[in-house]
Design an enzyme around this catalytic site. Structure first.
Site, short mmCIF file in Angstrom:
data_model
loop_
_atom_site.label_atom_id
_atom_site.label_comp_id
_atom_site.label_asym_id
_atom_site.label_seq_id
_atom_site.Cartn_x
_atom_site.Cartn_y
_atom_site.Cartn_z
N ASP A 28 38.37 44.88 30.81
CA ASP A 28 36.80 44.50 30.43
C ASP A 28 36.61 43.06 30.02
O ASP A 28 37.49 42.13 30.22
CB ASP A 28 36.44 45.56 29.26
CG ASP A 28 37.01 45.00 27.80
OD1 ASP A 28 37.93 44.12 27.73
OD2 ASP A 28 36.69 45.49 26.65
N LYS A 31 37.20 50.88 36.20
CA LYS A 31 37.37 50.39 34.81
C LYS A 31 37.23 51.93 34.17
O LYS A 31 38.02 52.39 33.17
CB LYS A 31 36.19 49.68 34.14
CG LYS A 31 36.42 49.04 32.93
CD LYS A 31 35.51 47.96 32.58
CE LYS A 31 34.96 48.29 31.14
NZ LYS A 31 33.64 48.01 31.03
#
Ligand code: SF4
Length: 209
Positions: free
Chosen positions: A138, A120
């Site tokens: 997210d 991420k």
């Protein structure tokens, strides 16, 4: 979400915010990387508060190493998991000095080798600074993708892969920010604000009101 609705869904989000920006504050690619590492399980607002004074002192890995773990902890102690994050930031700064001449690499593989940097974080840095069409999934993007039917998936990786497949090329660069902001301010976790939602006609959420 119907395939035919995906393009207008992004067209509306784009019209309302043509150049979406990260809400994390940073001064260069190194401080962006640090801010993203610090933002895991924390809010951008909380991270910005802590990094304001830090980034006035520190702009590169060597300055972070010189500052040291103790002083770094003092700066970021209001952020969750700050002990581990401080350790990782010092270690990743050392690795940047040792292996990348103090520069942040523009490669997913090299980024993911840095302590505290996962898929991420690498996606955010590649997208926000290097302008690559990556999508860092997210909690907001995961929820919006599932709820609207845009890219349903059981894991963040499933959702990321699906998004990369279904988001039309022209929207890929900014899709990450549009979806985060939409999830943060309108399609909120507990109670989506469907009454104020600009994409309600394209959303396939059965409970939309
Ligand atoms: S209509 Fe409601 S559920 Fe659908 S995207 Fe908008 S806010 Fe989210």
């Amino acid at each position: 979400m119907k395939k035919a609705h995906i393009d207008p869904f992004f067209a509306v989000l784009s019209e309302r915010n043509p150049e979406p920006k990260s809400e994390l504050e940073y001064t260069n690619v190194y401080t962006l990387l640090v801010a993203v590492v610090l933002s895991a399980q924390a809010t951008d607002v909380g991270v910005n508060k802590a990094t304001k004074a830090l980034f006035e002192k520190v702009a590169n890995p060597q300055q972070m190493i010189d500052l040291g773990e103790g002083q770094l902890k003092d700066h970021i102690k209001t952020i969750g998991l700050f002990n581990t994050k401080a350790k990782n930031v010092i270690k990743l700064s050392q690795m940047l000095m040792d292996e990348h001449e103090g520069e942040v690499p523009q490669s997913r593989e090299a980024l993911e080798k840095l302590p505290g940097v996962g898929r991420k974080t690498a996606n955010v840095v590649l997208n926000v600074f290097f302008g690559e069409p990556t999508i860092a999934v997210d909690t907001h993007i995961f929820r919006v993708s599932n709820r609207t039917g845009l890219a349903p998936g059981k894991t963040v990786l499933d959702v990321e892969k699906k998004l990369l497949k279904v988001v039309p090329e022209q929207w890929q660069l900014h899709a990450h920010h549009w979806l985060i902001l939409h999830g943060r301010y309108i399609c909120k976790a507990r109670k989506p604000d469907c009454g104020a939602c600009p994409v309600i006609e394209y959303c396939a959420f059965k409970g939309k009101i």
